[in-house]
Design an enzyme around this catalytic site. Sequence first.
Site, PDB file in Angstrom:
ATOM      1  N   LYS A  69       1.405   6.401  -1.280  1.00 60.57           N
ATOM      2  CA  LYS A  69       0.385   7.031  -2.123  1.00 60.57           C
ATOM      3  C   LYS A  69      -0.055   6.044  -3.213  1.00 60.57           C
ATOM      4  O   LYS A  69       0.627   5.041  -3.463  1.00 60.57           O
ATOM      5  CB  LYS A  69       0.960   8.307  -2.753  1.00 60.57           C
ATOM      6  CG  LYS A  69       2.176   8.070  -3.657  1.00 60.57           C
ATOM      7  CD  LYS A  69       2.842   9.372  -4.039  1.00 60.57           C
ATOM      8  CE  LYS A  69       4.047   9.135  -4.943  1.00 60.57           C
ATOM      9  NZ  LYS A  69       4.805  10.386  -5.173  1.00 60.57           N
ATOM     10  N   ARG A  78       6.586  22.535  -9.520  1.00 62.36           N
ATOM     11  CA  ARG A  78       5.385  21.709  -9.363  1.00 62.36           C
ATOM     12  C   ARG A  78       4.807  22.077  -8.010  1.00 62.36           C
ATOM     13  O   ARG A  78       4.411  23.211  -7.792  1.00 62.36           O
ATOM     14  CB  ARG A  78       5.825  20.227  -9.459  1.00 62.36           C
ATOM     15  CG  ARG A  78       4.819  19.291 -10.016  1.00 62.36           C
ATOM     16  CD  ARG A  78       5.343  17.857 -10.075  1.00 62.36           C
ATOM     17  NE  ARG A  78       5.699  17.324  -8.764  1.00 62.36           N
ATOM     18  CZ  ARG A  78       5.954  16.057  -8.512  1.00 62.36           C
ATOM     19  NH1 ARG A  78       5.942  15.178  -9.490  1.00 62.36           N
ATOM     20  NH2 ARG A  78       6.259  15.634  -7.298  1.00 62.36           N
ATOM     21  N   TYR A 118      -8.681  -7.279 -33.082  1.00 62.96           N
ATOM     22  CA  TYR A 118      -9.105  -6.055 -33.763  1.00 62.96           C
ATOM     23  C   TYR A 118      -8.076  -5.590 -34.790  1.00 62.96           C
ATOM     24  O   TYR A 118      -6.880  -5.551 -34.502  1.00 62.96           O
ATOM     25  CB  TYR A 118      -9.297  -4.930 -32.742  1.00 62.96           C
ATOM     26  CG  TYR A 118     -10.533  -5.070 -31.887  1.00 62.96           C
ATOM     27  CD1 TYR A 118     -11.796  -5.194 -32.466  1.00 62.96           C
ATOM     28  CD2 TYR A 118     -10.434  -5.056 -30.501  1.00 62.96           C
ATOM     29  CE1 TYR A 118     -12.936  -5.315 -31.677  1.00 62.96           C
ATOM     30  CE2 TYR A 118     -11.562  -5.169 -29.701  1.00 62.96           C
ATOM     31  CZ  TYR A 118     -12.809  -5.290 -30.295  1.00 62.96           C
ATOM     32  OH  TYR A 118     -13.928  -5.408 -29.518  1.00 62.96           O
ATOM     33  N   MET A 163      -9.752  -4.480 -24.497  1.00 66.36           N
ATOM     34  CA  MET A 163     -10.082  -3.907 -23.192  1.00 66.36           C
ATOM     35  C   MET A 163     -10.064  -4.964 -22.083  1.00 66.36           C
ATOM     36  O   MET A 163      -9.573  -4.727 -20.988  1.00 66.36           O
ATOM     37  CB  MET A 163     -11.466  -3.249 -23.249  1.00 66.36           C
ATOM     38  CG  MET A 163     -11.850  -2.542 -21.974  1.00 66.36           C
ATOM     39  SD  MET A 163     -13.505  -1.856 -22.029  1.00 66.36           S
ATOM     40  CE  MET A 163     -13.297  -0.545 -23.214  1.00 66.36           C
TER      41      MET A 163
HETATM   42  C1  PLP Z   1       6.102  10.222  -4.744  1.00 68.70           C
HETATM   43  C2  PLP Z   1       6.933  11.110  -3.897  1.00 68.70           C
HETATM   44  C3  PLP Z   1       8.010  10.593  -3.176  1.00 68.70           C
HETATM   45  C4  PLP Z   1       8.465   9.160  -3.325  1.00 68.70           C
HETATM   46  O1  PLP Z   1       9.203   9.076  -4.511  1.00 68.70           O
HETATM   47  P1  PLP Z   1       9.870   7.708  -4.977  1.00 68.70           P
HETATM   48  O2  PLP Z   1      10.756   8.092  -6.095  1.00 68.70           O
HETATM   49  O3  PLP Z   1       8.746   6.837  -5.398  1.00 68.70           O
HETATM   50  O4  PLP Z   1      10.593   7.162  -3.814  1.00 68.70           O
HETATM   51  C5  PLP Z   1       8.695  11.446  -2.333  1.00 68.70           C
HETATM   52  N1  PLP Z   1       8.354  12.744  -2.224  1.00 68.70           N
HETATM   53  C6  PLP Z   1       7.336  13.290  -2.920  1.00 68.70           C
HETATM   54  C7  PLP Z   1       7.038  14.735  -2.762  1.00 68.70           C
HETATM   55  C8  PLP Z   1       6.590  12.491  -3.790  1.00 68.70           C
HETATM   56  O5  PLP Z   1       5.580  13.028  -4.476  1.00 68.70           O
END
Ligand code: PLP
Length: 376
Positions: A47, A145, A273, A321
Amino acid sequence: MTPPALLEPVADLRSRGAALQVDVTAIAANTRLLSDRAGGALMAVVKADGFGHGATRVARTALRNGASWLGVTSLDEAVALRLDGIAAPILSWLNPVDTAFRSALVHDVDLAVPGPEHLAAVAAAARATGRTARVHLHLDVGMARDGAAPLAWARLCHAARMAERDGTVRVLGVMGHLACADQPGHPANALGRERFAWGVAVARRHGLRPPLRHLAATSATLTDPLSRHTLCRVGAGLVGIDPTGTTVLRPAMTLTAPVVSVRDVAPGTPVGYGHQWAAGRGTRLALLPLGYADGLPRCASGRAEVALHGRRCPVVGRISMDQVVVDVGSLPVTVGDVATVFGPGGHGEPTVADWAAWSGTIEHEIVTGIGARVKR
Ligand SMILES: *Cc1c(COP(=O)(O)O)cnc(C)c1O
């Protein structure tokens, strides 16, 4: 007619900017280590563009080194991997209930299902395409979550079994995610494991026989054998981040930037700045063309360092920036020299972990935050 010579100068300008290098041999080594620990199958979670390292690049490397699954949060990320020619199984979670799930069926993407409404939407897409959707039922094991609340779990399992019977859905997995796995021994971990075992038992009681049961991410894969089950989902570990601080993994990212100007300044010269810093002595300042829009957290101002000529040099004044100023003291730094903003750390350069500490955050946020302007 001669075409206008636009492309070359543009490419040339880009090559003068900040650059990100990804060491695929590090990702390969990390994958092999995690695959050993997992025991069962390994899912490479790619991801957020492979935690900033390039989703397709990380995916291919992981698949060659022990991973057999890929994981992403959105269906769009999954489809992008398919369009890049990746054929391995892909699981996508966190899709809104009104997602066009048909594209998951068309592109052969597994879907995590966090509730009966999602299941109905996925089953409808399956009917519309005449295919069977492969789903992983997602149970919330204690982070409130994503995932089904325990109270909705039996209803979800029942609906999933009905959908299996009519051929619209096949339940391939049950999944959960631990909230505190980066703290081995935290009581929430045992609780999460128990809740997960309960969830699997309820699924079985409803006639489901999911071959995959997955709970562990990087932290639990490294430290908690009881949570490993048949598949581990790892993201951070692939790119060298160990949230538990127990295991030596190899960082895979190096961020460099060329010096675009230098100036020698008199004692007392204020910089940047707000004049947050002033030279205490006569010194040389070097300008690097990257700033917080490129992922250097502004809150690291006053603490951050980079490496130039093999030495650590402080970033002085506020991080802007698009640029930062580095105090190089008496080092003979000139325009065109290349600073290492962070790297694996083997040559004394700052690491992603250093930048995270200077910014009061975790390494994940640094590696996923590198901006689009930075050349890969
Ligand atoms: C991001 C994620 C993972 C991977 O987690 P890491 O700690 O980066 O290995 C696994 N399962 C879910 C549901 C996630 O959102």
